[in-house]
Scaffold this active site. Structure first.
Site, PDB file in Angstrom:
ATOM      1  CG  HIS A   1      41.871  52.262  38.743  1.00 25.93           C
ATOM      2  ND1 HIS A   1      41.615  53.536  38.546  1.00 25.93           N
ATOM      3  CD2 HIS A   1      40.746  51.483  38.567  1.00 25.93           C
ATOM      4  CE1 HIS A   1      40.470  53.346  38.117  1.00 25.93           C
ATOM      5  NE2 HIS A   1      39.503  51.979  38.282  1.00 25.93           N
TER       6      HIS A   1
ATOM      7  CG  ASN B   1      37.515  54.317  35.466  1.00 27.08           C
ATOM      8  OD1 ASN B   1      37.222  55.739  34.576  1.00 27.08           O
ATOM      9  ND2 ASN B   1      36.947  53.341  36.032  1.00 27.08           N
TER      10      ASN B   1
ATOM     11  CD  GLU C   1      35.445  57.041  37.370  1.00 23.74           C
ATOM     12  OE1 GLU C   1      35.837  56.011  38.204  1.00 23.74           O
ATOM     13  OE2 GLU C   1      35.156  56.963  36.066  1.00 23.74           O
TER      14      GLU C   1
HETATM   15  P1  FDA Z   1      43.790  41.635  34.415  1.00 22.45           P
HETATM   16  O1  FDA Z   1      43.848  42.046  36.197  1.00 22.45           O
HETATM   17  O2  FDA Z   1      42.030  41.886  33.835  1.00 22.45           O
HETATM   18  O3  FDA Z   1      44.224  40.053  33.904  1.00 22.45           O
HETATM   19  C1  FDA Z   1      45.039  39.128  34.374  1.00 22.45           C
HETATM   20  C2  FDA Z   1      44.526  37.725  34.572  1.00 22.45           C
HETATM   21  O4  FDA Z   1      45.148  37.402  35.168  1.00 22.45           O
HETATM   22  C3  FDA Z   1      43.563  37.527  36.091  1.00 22.45           C
HETATM   23  O5  FDA Z   1      42.778  36.736  35.030  1.00 22.45           O
HETATM   24  C4  FDA Z   1      44.342  36.557  37.003  1.00 22.45           C
HETATM   25  O6  FDA Z   1      43.393  35.909  37.041  1.00 22.45           O
HETATM   26  C5  FDA Z   1      45.124  36.144  35.662  1.00 22.45           C
HETATM   27  N1  FDA Z   1      46.539  35.485  36.166  1.00 22.45           N
HETATM   28  C6  FDA Z   1      47.337  36.384  37.274  1.00 22.45           C
HETATM   29  N2  FDA Z   1      48.035  35.711  37.445  1.00 22.45           N
HETATM   30  C7  FDA Z   1      48.901  34.832  36.892  1.00 22.45           C
HETATM   31  C8  FDA Z   1      49.531  33.708  37.471  1.00 22.45           C
HETATM   32  N3  FDA Z   1      50.281  33.483  37.570  1.00 22.45           N
HETATM   33  N4  FDA Z   1      49.044  32.497  36.534  1.00 22.45           N
HETATM   34  C9  FDA Z   1      47.922  32.448  35.519  1.00 22.45           C
HETATM   35  N5  FDA Z   1      47.342  33.319  35.368  1.00 22.45           N
HETATM   36  C10 FDA Z   1      47.240  34.286  36.573  1.00 22.45           C
HETATM   37  N6  FDA Z   1      38.630  49.181  34.829  1.00 22.45           N
HETATM   38  C11 FDA Z   1      38.106  50.506  34.537  1.00 22.45           C
HETATM   39  O7  FDA Z   1      38.994  51.181  33.702  1.00 22.45           O
HETATM   40  N7  FDA Z   1      37.040  51.076  34.602  1.00 22.45           N
HETATM   41  C12 FDA Z   1      36.179  50.308  35.567  1.00 22.45           C
HETATM   42  O8  FDA Z   1      34.998  50.385  35.527  1.00 22.45           O
HETATM   43  C13 FDA Z   1      36.717  49.628  36.739  1.00 22.45           C
HETATM   44  N8  FDA Z   1      36.205  49.358  37.440  1.00 22.45           N
HETATM   45  C14 FDA Z   1      36.695  47.991  38.868  1.00 22.45           C
HETATM   46  C15 FDA Z   1      35.938  47.204  39.506  1.00 22.45           C
HETATM   47  C16 FDA Z   1      36.964  46.350  40.056  1.00 22.45           C
HETATM   48  C17 FDA Z   1      35.946  45.968  41.519  1.00 22.45           C
HETATM   49  C18 FDA Z   1      38.429  46.055  40.517  1.00 22.45           C
HETATM   50  C19 FDA Z   1      38.689  45.037  40.849  1.00 22.45           C
HETATM   51  C20 FDA Z   1      38.856  46.820  39.000  1.00 22.45           C
HETATM   52  C21 FDA Z   1      38.520  47.884  38.064  1.00 22.45           C
HETATM   53  N9  FDA Z   1      38.819  48.316  37.071  1.00 22.45           N
HETATM   54  C22 FDA Z   1      38.203  49.471  36.257  1.00 22.45           C
HETATM   55  C23 FDA Z   1      39.924  47.908  36.750  1.00 22.45           C
HETATM   56  C24 FDA Z   1      40.560  47.538  35.213  1.00 22.45           C
HETATM   57  O9  FDA Z   1      39.361  45.900  35.761  1.00 22.45           O
HETATM   58  C25 FDA Z   1      41.550  46.572  35.500  1.00 22.45           C
HETATM   59  O10 FDA Z   1      42.754  47.837  35.159  1.00 22.45           O
HETATM   60  C26 FDA Z   1      42.043  45.508  34.303  1.00 22.45           C
HETATM   61  O11 FDA Z   1      41.416  44.416  34.154  1.00 22.45           O
HETATM   62  C27 FDA Z   1      43.484  45.318  34.204  1.00 22.45           C
HETATM   63  O12 FDA Z   1      43.529  44.419  33.216  1.00 22.45           O
HETATM   64  P2  FDA Z   1      44.667  43.218  32.758  1.00 22.45           P
HETATM   65  O13 FDA Z   1      45.263  42.788  31.037  1.00 22.45           O
HETATM   66  O14 FDA Z   1      46.675  44.288  32.746  1.00 22.45           O
HETATM   67  O15 FDA Z   1      44.891  42.143  33.510  1.00 22.45           O
END
Ligand code: FDA
Length: 506
Positions: A441, A479, A356
């Site tokens: 990721h 992604n 990208e």
């Molecule tokens: P996700 O991580 O979204 O959510 C988990 C949640 O659970 C969080 O809110 C966390 O606080 C909570 N949690 C964790 N442990 C807990 C506990 N013990 N008790 C209570 N709550 C808890 N992807 C993409 O497709 N396109 C993109 O452009 C990008 N760009 C990007 C930039 C940046 C800076 C980051 C950090 C990430 C991306 N990503 C991305 C990745 C994408 O955001 C990621 O793959 C998904 O959010 C993952 O989704 P999940 O449902 O797995 O969990």
């Protein structure tokens, strides 16, 4: 502690969790969502919900004394790191020795901080990664459903060609074409119509004001505006914030009992309580869900969980790199923060890479072309439970990212040769042209079909489900959030149809 009860509990509020909450709510199941982060709906003293990237404050990071922006010396240069007061900010960086993982914290999880890129994986590669999942069903039903629900949209090609805000991407495209490489538009959940109006000066700027990674104040369709809003709209779903799940066990009635640790905005523990449920949906992300299950297995709380829990983790082959352009190839002082174009060489069987074209919004001309390369790295990490800290430790050695660095190197060596350009060595520390010690990721840890059945049902524990990125075995080629969302839709369809009513006891 007092024990509350809900028929269904969803842990986390990212993509998988949000899908579960909506579909449970629509099915009439009273559901509680527990999220360790805060709700991001209230403006601070500056009138904004999220801090600007140029002046990060306590809202930017999860309990830090100083912000830790990726590549902070240069990338997002507006984001010079600052000392801050510890606070439940929106972006977290979880450090495991050779690998740091960036994740979102708050209602909406990663959708609050990410770049919004919403590609669907190559069907052939999806089938390679998850061969037991019916691809017809995914590509016919669940990917389209996920895209529609998430509000995925495409950039207007005419605007892309003409706007100064994507000059950086057009320059990188020129260099890719000179190399005989193909580029492709990358869809996004940021509203490109809104972005056009930003450029025209008609609405407050967000993507055109350097906003990303610490939240977007406008324009982005994060989960709180899509799935989670719809879930709350069913009237059956409530969200509890600043509540971290620290343990899960099963009581004699077969209900799951969560231990929740509540904190205030200063991070002080304000309460420990228990919450029991018949159905438990884990959507705490690759790190969060894997830690919850690994801890439960290793402490003996849920001893029959699969030995596969804690295995099959990967960083989706993420590697960043940057090239220095010739003086005549200006990339522009003005750059949109939402990437819109990628170099697509995934079909090159000898060296598949999807790179990208990333912005570097510094507000000045810097002649740098930046990339987030997604490669096919076969290396996988495993997690072990550390009783001393009651947490999961990722076992991942820097050498495991060598295949990713080599693949990105092959592609960008070609681009540099054809354009007579060089790498930037000053951006990633240690005189390295590739950033290989962090990922955006995180994928895997509770892999579909191994730690769970083919629909995310945890092996050995009826009523316990995994719905998030921990199901994906370490690599997707693009992604991940559209795929995580689509798989969760598939899981919820099946569970609601087959597993009977959640509310046995009410
Ligand atoms: P996700 O991580 O979204 O959510 C988990 C949640 O659970 C969080 O809110 C966390 O606080 C909570 N949690 C964790 N442990 C807990 C506990 N013990 N008790 C209570 N709550 C808890 N992807 C993409 O497709 N396109 C993109 O452009 C990008 N760009 C990007 C930039 C940046 C800076 C980051 C950090 C990430 C991306 N990503 C991305 C990745 C994408 O955001 C990621 O793959 C998904 O959010 C993952 O989704 P999940 O449902 O797995 O969990």
């Amino acid at each position: 502690p007092t024990t509350d009860y809900a028929p269904a509990v969803v842990v986390g509020s990212g993509y998988g969790a949000a899908v579960a909450a909506l579909r449970l709510g629509q099915a009439g199941v009273r559901t509680v969502v527990v999220e360790m982060g805060r709700l991001w709906d209230t403006a601070g003293a500056d009138g904004k919900v999220f801090p600007s990237t140029g002046a990060p404050d306590q809202r930017s990071m999860w309990f830090r004394n100083r912000t830790e922006a990726p590549l902070a010396t240069f990338l997002w240069l507006d984001v010079v790191n600052r000392d801050i007061t510890p606070y439940p900010g929106v972006l977290d960086r979880v450090d495991f020795g050779d690998m740091s993982v960036y994740v979102g914290r708050g209602v909406g999880g990663g959708s609050l901080v990410n770049g919004g890129m919403a590609p669907t994986p190559r069907r052939s590669y999806f089938s390679e990664v998850l061969p037991e999942v019916d691809a017809d069903e995914m590509y016919g039903t669940y990917f389209p459903r996920a895209r529609q629900m998430l509000g995925v949209n495409d950039i207007d090609p005419a605007w892309f060609e003409s706007t100064e805000w994507y000059r950086f991407a057009r320059i990188s495209r020129k260099h890719a074409r000179n190399t005989g490489l193909r580029t492709t538009f990358v869809p996004n959940v940021y509203d490109f119509g809104y972005m056009k109006r930003e450029a025209a000066g008609q609405v407050p700027r967000s993507a055109l004001a350097g906003e990303v990674i610490y939240g977007n104040n406008h324009g982005k369709r994060s989960l709180d505006k899509s799935y989670l809003a719809a879930a709350l709209g069913t009237g059956n779903v409530t969200v509890e914030t600043l509540q971290r799940v620290v343990a899960v066990r099963r009581d004699t009635d077969g209900r799951y009992v969560l231990t929740l640790r509540g904190i205030d905005l200063a991070g002080r523990v304000v309460g420990i309580r228990e919450l029991a449920c018949n159905r438990l949906f884990l959507g705490a992300g690759s790190l969060g869900t894997t830690e919850i299950l690994l801890r439960a297995r290793e402490t003996g709380a849920l001893p029959d969980l699969s030995p596969a829990v804690g295995t099959g983790w990967g960083p989706n082959g993420n590697v960043m790199t940057a090239r220095a352009n010739h003086l005549w190839d200006t990339v522009g002082a003005r750059q949109a923060t939402m990437p819109a174009l990628g170099i697509d060489d995934w079909d090159n069987a000898a060296n598949p890479v999807f790179a990208e074209i990333a912005p570097l919004p510094m507000g000045i001309e810097h002649w740098v072309s930046m990339y987030l390369a997604i490669t096919k790295n076969p290396e996988r990490g495993t997690f072990t439970y550390d009783p001393a800290t009651d947490s999961a430790r990722l076992n991942w050695h820097i050498s495991q990212n060598q295949p990713a660095v080599a693949a990105a190197g092959q592609l960008f060596d070609r681009i540099n040769r054809c354009n007579v350009t060089i790498y930037r060595y000053d951006l990633f520390g240690d005189n390295k042209p590739f950033a290989d010690t962090f990922t955006y990721h995180p994928l895997g840890g509770c892999v579909l079909g191994r730690a769970t059945d083919l629909y995310g049902r945890a092996k050995g524990y009826p009523g316990l489900y995994v719905v998030d990125g921990s199901l994906v075995p370490g690599s997707l080629g693009v992604n991940p959030f559209v795929t995580i969302t689509a798989l969760a839709e598939r899981t919820m369809d099946r569970i609601l149809a087959e597993d009977g009513p959640a509310d046995r006891t009410r």
